[in-house]
Design a protein around this motif. Sequence first.
Motif, PDB file in Angstrom:
ATOM      1  N   THR A 459       6.435   9.827  -2.370  1.00 60.57           N
ATOM      2  CA  THR A 459       6.112  10.005  -3.788  1.00 60.57           C
ATOM      3  C   THR A 459       7.175   9.327  -4.655  1.00 60.57           C
ATOM      4  OG1 THR A 459       7.241  12.130  -3.777  1.00 60.57           O
ATOM      5  CG2 THR A 459       4.861  12.166  -3.556  1.00 60.57           C
ATOM      6  N   TYR A 460       8.414   9.386  -4.168  1.00 66.01           N
ATOM      7  CA  TYR A 460       9.508   8.753  -4.929  1.00 66.01           C
ATOM      8  C   TYR A 460       9.266   7.253  -5.050  1.00 66.01           C
ATOM      9  CZ  TYR A 460      14.288   8.324  -6.650  1.00 66.01           C
ATOM     10  OH  TYR A 460      15.375   8.086  -7.431  1.00 66.01           O
ATOM     11  N   SER A 461       8.926   6.707  -3.877  1.00 67.02           N
ATOM     12  CA  SER A 461       8.735   5.252  -3.917  1.00 67.02           C
ATOM     13  C   SER A 461       7.442   4.901  -4.641  1.00 67.02           C
ATOM     14  CB  SER A 461       8.775   4.663  -2.511  1.00 67.02           C
ATOM     15  OG  SER A 461       7.670   5.153  -1.801  1.00 67.02           O
ATOM     16  N   SER A 463       6.322   6.518  -7.191  1.00 66.90           N
ATOM     17  CA  SER A 463       6.609   6.572  -8.619  1.00 66.90           C
ATOM     18  C   SER A 463       7.415   5.339  -9.071  1.00 66.90           C
ATOM     19  CB  SER A 463       7.326   7.860  -8.972  1.00 66.90           C
ATOM     20  OG  SER A 463       8.513   7.952  -8.236  1.00 66.90           O
ATOM     21  N   HIS A 464       8.283   4.900  -8.152  1.00 70.10           N
ATOM     22  CA  HIS A 464       9.069   3.722  -8.513  1.00 70.10           C
ATOM     23  C   HIS A 464       8.319   2.431  -8.265  1.00 70.10           C
ATOM     24  CE1 HIS A 464      12.920   5.764  -9.089  1.00 70.10           C
ATOM     25  NE2 HIS A 464      13.268   4.615  -9.692  1.00 70.10           N
ATOM     26  N   ASP A 465       7.958   2.296  -6.986  1.00 69.56           N
ATOM     27  CA  ASP A 465       7.554   0.971  -6.538  1.00 69.56           C
ATOM     28  C   ASP A 465       6.114   0.638  -6.866  1.00 69.56           C
ATOM     29  OD1 ASP A 465      10.070   1.083  -5.630  1.00 69.56           O
ATOM     30  OD2 ASP A 465       9.558   1.344  -3.512  1.00 69.56           O
ATOM     31  N   ARG A 467       4.478   1.875  -9.526  1.00 70.82           N
ATOM     32  CA  ARG A 467       4.294   1.754 -10.973  1.00 70.82           C
ATOM     33  C   ARG A 467       4.865   0.428 -11.510  1.00 70.82           C
ATOM     34  NH1 ARG A 467       6.293   4.887 -14.464  1.00 70.82           N
ATOM     35  NH2 ARG A 467       4.595   5.650 -15.733  1.00 70.82           N
ATOM     36  N   ALA A 468       5.973   0.008 -10.861  1.00 70.74           N
ATOM     37  CA  ALA A 468       6.615  -1.223 -11.355  1.00 70.74           C
ATOM     38  C   ALA A 468       5.653  -2.425 -11.383  1.00 70.74           C
ATOM     39  CB  ALA A 468       7.851  -1.515 -10.530  1.00 70.74           C
ATOM     40  N   LEU A 470       2.471  -2.454 -11.518  1.00 76.10           N
ATOM     41  CA  LEU A 470       1.421  -2.222 -12.512  1.00 76.10           C
ATOM     42  C   LEU A 470       1.926  -2.560 -13.908  1.00 76.10           C
ATOM     43  CD1 LEU A 470       0.044   1.184 -11.193  1.00 76.10           C
ATOM     44  CD2 LEU A 470      -1.063  -1.042 -11.047  1.00 76.10           C
ATOM     45  N   ARG A 471       3.186  -2.134 -14.084  1.00 76.46           N
ATOM     46  CA  ARG A 471       3.816  -2.414 -15.368  1.00 76.46           C
ATOM     47  C   ARG A 471       3.918  -3.930 -15.598  1.00 76.46           C
ATOM     48  NH1 ARG A 471       7.839   0.787 -14.303  1.00 76.46           N
ATOM     49  NH2 ARG A 471       9.307  -0.900 -13.937  1.00 76.46           N
TER      50      ARG A 471
END
Lengths: 690, 157
Positions: A459-461, A463-465, A467-468, A470-471
């Motif tokens: 979940t950590y990755s 949320s980080h990886d 989403r990045a 997509l952003r």
Amino acid sequence: MTVTERERAEGALGKSLPAGEQALKEFADLKFALDQHAIVAVTDIKGTITYVNEKFCAISQYSKDELVGQDHRILNSGHHSKEFFKQMYQTIASGKVWHDEIKNRAKDGSFYWVDATIVPLLDAGGKPRQYMAIRTDVTERKRAEEARERLAAVVESSDDAIISKTLDGTINAWNRGAEQVFGYAAAEVIGEPMVILMPAERVNEESDILTRIRRGESVEHFETVRVRKDGRRIDVSVTISPIRDSSGVIVGASKIARDITERKLKEEQRKQSELQLAGQSQELARRADELAHSRRALETQTVMLQSVLDSMGEGLIAADLEGHFLIWNNAAKKLMGRDAADLPTERWTPHYKVYLPDGITPCPPDRLPLVRALHGESVQMEMMVEHPERANRVCLEVTARPLRDSQGNLGGGVAVLRDITERKAAEQKVQELNQNLEARVIERTAELKAANKELEAFTYSVSHDLRAPLRHISGFTKILVEKFHSSLPAEAQQHLQLIAQGANRMGQLVDELLKLARLGRQALSVEVTELSFLVKDVVTLLAPETVGRQVEWKIDELPSAECDPVLIRQVFQNLISNALKYSRPRSPAVIEIGRTEKEGETVIFVKDNGVGFDMRYMGKLFGVFQRLHLAEEFEGTGIGLATVERIIKKHGGRVWVEAELDRGATFYFTLGSRNNSVPQIAAAVAGAAR
Amino acid sequence: MNIIQEILLVEDSQNDIDLALYALREERLANSIFVVRDGKEALDYLFCRGTFAERSFNHPPKLVLLDLKLPKIDGLQVLRELKNDPRTKTIPVVIMTSSTEERDLVEGYSLGVNSYIQKPVDFEQFRTTVKTLGMYWLVVNRSPVTDQAPTRIGESY
């Protein structure tokens, strides 16, 4: 003398003495009268019998011929002394009349008594010429006298008091016995009333006695109490009989009293001792009985005990202080594999092959349970025994206690043996299993932790990886549109916009998914919560979505509940927002939030009159990313209901739905057992009544 | 005129750097940004050492935009060292990250971070966020670190 003889005598007299005829006749008459009355004999002066009359012959049983010419010695009874006869002869020889009673012996040897008067017949010179003896038969009287004398002697010599009294109770005879019994001399009491012998309280006995005597009755062996002259009371047995005179008239009473004080005393003593004896013998009999009884009981008990001991599954061993075995029952034999042996306690361990629980160390003699019990200790321990017939050592649980008598003195010890070999093996197995289980739990926990970690890392990755990029997509498409706006055809710009939208939507999905994942790891923070407040809050929050719509709210009073307010707020938000969303085609949209009761549970529901759905697809409803409608119809991520379900399950509650295509849907949920208490239900009922 | 690097952007992703600069450029803040690519570089810059030895503590950045997932030394460690040193502890730090992890948030604040911002996926939102941040920390906020009056945006461009 017959009449004929008298006539002859008279005739002879009359013929021989005509001159003094009258005198002679008188004499003959006198002689006749005399002969009629008395025994008459005439002797000469020497004593030789010259004449006897008929009466003489009759009484002496001798004939005239046998008597005449004899002297009186023929009749001597030997009763009288020579002195008596000498005195008689001297008297009559001197010419005097002698008078006395003489006992004679008849011819047949029987005795008879005569009252004799010997009259000397004197000559002219005054000297006896002959003697005439006139006798009267007094045998009867004499006999009576003798009898009376004998009686008197008996009376006199009796130890019993023999007393006679008159009918008015005056004492008139008092024998020696009476003197002894009552202490009075005859002279002191003769003429005194009988009552002087009676104790005051018994004086009335006298009148009773006298009454009975007067009636001619006797009182026999009447036991009473009398008083001696010295005042001492004595127990007497009294027999009282009436005394009659010769004509049979009662003139007094005779009383024979016997001092029975001693007898009474003895009787009392005898009675007492008899009683005692009887008591003692009774007691003895009782004891003998008891003994026999207890012996029988003992025998019964012994037999019973033996059979109990033998039927026991547990081994029982008892020993006295010297270590001699008193009991060694069947089970003990079986468990130890050996019978009792008379050995000193130091040799028990090697003989019975006893080990400490490790099964290796021989049990030190002073640690043997029974030995410790013999020293007054109570112990329970486990021991191993090498059984001669069993492959593996027997594990015994031994409980030993000292034996004490009723005074608490140590008298021995008793040990109970239980075979715990199987139990031990089972315990071992359980322990192994437990260890295994523990190991497995640890392993699983580690696995779970690892999985959890992995999930967290994921979940950590995410949320980080996730989403990045997509952003980046979103950002660069935007820049592309902005920077190259003029050179891009309208279609390209439209595509770029869709790319940006897709990225944004993906971002939303990721965010929702992360929220859901986080929910699983989050602990509940339970507090008493007013569900109505949560609902109001949510409805206010969702107000913007109702803009331009006609929405009819029906909101019930809801109970308070123990729950996590943040999460339950989320539940209401998701459900109410769903209700709003799917009722969008309705005007008015009717949304009802209320509660109901089902099997003692409070059930909360959110109901809408929206498009509903086909219950056949219900299974998909709570799944992640599962949707029953097209995104073009109703927007959504497909995570809302999954979140609701997860939150309700976390509370221990249930969530379910009832729906029909085009007829709306109703979502129900409960909040778990902590909200099932009676007051809650009562409140719910009260609420329903409103 | 020295260009004062008023914002230190600690970011390993070139795409994010580009997007951030694009957004800041629109606000004429791009020239005041100095970018470092990992945690070590960030610390060297802030503590005036290594390749940044000629820098002075007298001219600290007005804001540090700090990503958390960084090569070599991660963002929270950078924050920790920054806030532990009296020379640097007053420098405002804003964490700007993709992470929405609660624990990062909690730890960041406990270490003394001034703000914690999740980078929005939507570029419009991202732009607004960056713009707002720049405006706030460089123009509105007064910092104790220097006596300088807020640099006028026009000057630094």
